[in-house]
Design an enzyme around this catalytic site. Structure first.
Site, mmCIF file in Angstrom:
data_model
loop_
_atom_site.group_PDB
_atom_site.id
_atom_site.type_symbol
_atom_site.label_atom_id
_atom_site.label_comp_id
_atom_site.label_asym_id
_atom_site.label_seq_id
_atom_site.Cartn_x
_atom_site.Cartn_y
_atom_site.Cartn_z
ATOM 1 N N CYS A 59 -42.356 -6.982 -20.514
ATOM 2 C CA CYS A 59 -41.113 -6.259 -21.274
ATOM 3 C C CYS A 59 -41.212 -6.576 -22.232
ATOM 4 C CB CYS A 59 -40.054 -6.137 -20.656
ATOM 5 S SG CYS A 59 -39.020 -5.635 -21.225
ATOM 6 N N CYS A 75 -37.436 -7.511 -23.753
ATOM 7 C CA CYS A 75 -36.363 -8.456 -23.325
ATOM 8 C C CYS A 75 -37.233 -8.674 -22.033
ATOM 9 C CB CYS A 75 -34.962 -7.722 -22.915
ATOM 10 S SG CYS A 75 -35.023 -6.126 -21.907
ATOM 11 N N SER A 76 -37.139 -9.099 -20.651
ATOM 12 C CA SER A 76 -37.091 -9.686 -19.521
ATOM 13 C C SER A 76 -37.675 -8.635 -18.302
ATOM 14 C CB SER A 76 -36.788 -11.282 -19.264
ATOM 15 O OG SER A 76 -35.213 -10.710 -19.593
ATOM 16 N N CYS A 77 -37.531 -7.745 -18.178
ATOM 17 C CA CYS A 77 -37.610 -6.559 -16.905
ATOM 18 C C CYS A 77 -38.401 -6.776 -16.814
ATOM 19 C CB CYS A 77 -37.050 -4.974 -17.298
ATOM 20 S SG CYS A 77 -35.842 -4.872 -18.637
HETATM 21 FE FE FE Z 1 -35.961 -5.833 -20.118
#
Ligand code: FE
Length: 200
Positions: A105, A108-110
């Site tokens: 991602c 971010c961190s999905c």
């Molecule tokens: Fe994310």
């Protein structure tokens, strides 16, 4: 501003959490129940074993595998695995002898966290997010996955509404095993594409 300067200007996570809790309290909002519910979900419900069940079923049942590739969200629902409403699409990425898929991602961190669990720390690092797109072969090698030059790499950038899971190759020696035995083989990293399973 350099990355070092940015990091120095941000308070440690504990202080930021305390500040957010204090701000909520000041406004008469009580975050504790939400936090406990979240912790329960993260630790008990959103576990990589869910994704491993999907992978093992796909290895064992060609018709299920096809349904999974056609519509991931519906197919994981068949196994009783829920995805949040905003994860509108689940795209299942099938690894082969010549194609290796890896997810990230960049924003971010999905992840598809109800299937593979919350992301590992390295997945959230700015360095991984930036470099896996441009230097995927090198980054995978640094993570311990040294792919031969004839294996193509596809990098998939997660968005808010489209989530991914890698369908790793089944170790040939495990063909015919019971689904429960197969489930135990499948790791979180293999469903991100940061690792291959032993024997593949
Ligand atoms: Fe994310």
């Amino acid at each position: 501003m350099s990355q070092v300067e940015t990091q120095q200007s941000i308070a440690p996570v504990e202080r930021r959490v305390d500040a957010m809790e204090a701000a909520l309290h000041e406004r008469g909002m009580e975050p504790r129940a939400f936090i406990e519910e979240f912790e329960h979900l993260a630790e008990e419900e959103w576990v990589p074993r869910n994704g491993a069940r999907v992978v093992a079923k796909a290895w064992s049942d060609p018709a299920y595998r096809q349904r999974l590739l056609d519509n991931g969200r519906e197919a994981v629902g068949e196994l009783g695995i829920a995805m949040p409403r905003h994860h509108r699409h689940l795209v299942v990425l099938e690894n082969t002898a010549t194609i290796h898929n890896v997810i990230c991602c960049t924003l971010c961190s999905c992840t598809a966290f109800s299937l593979i669990g919350l992301p590992p720390g390295w997945y959230k690092d700015l360095e991984y997010r930036a470099r896996v797109v441009r230097q995927s072969r090198t980054v995978l090698k640094e993570l311990g996955l040294d792919l031969s030059a004839d294996v193509g790499i596809r990098v998939w950038d997660t968005t808010a509404d489209t989530r991914y899971i890698v369908l790793p190759m089944q170790p040939p020696a495990t063909v015919g095993w019971a689904v429960e035995e197969l489930v135990a083989l499948v790791t979180k990293d293999s469903m991100i594409g940061a690792a291959r399973l032993a024997g593949t």
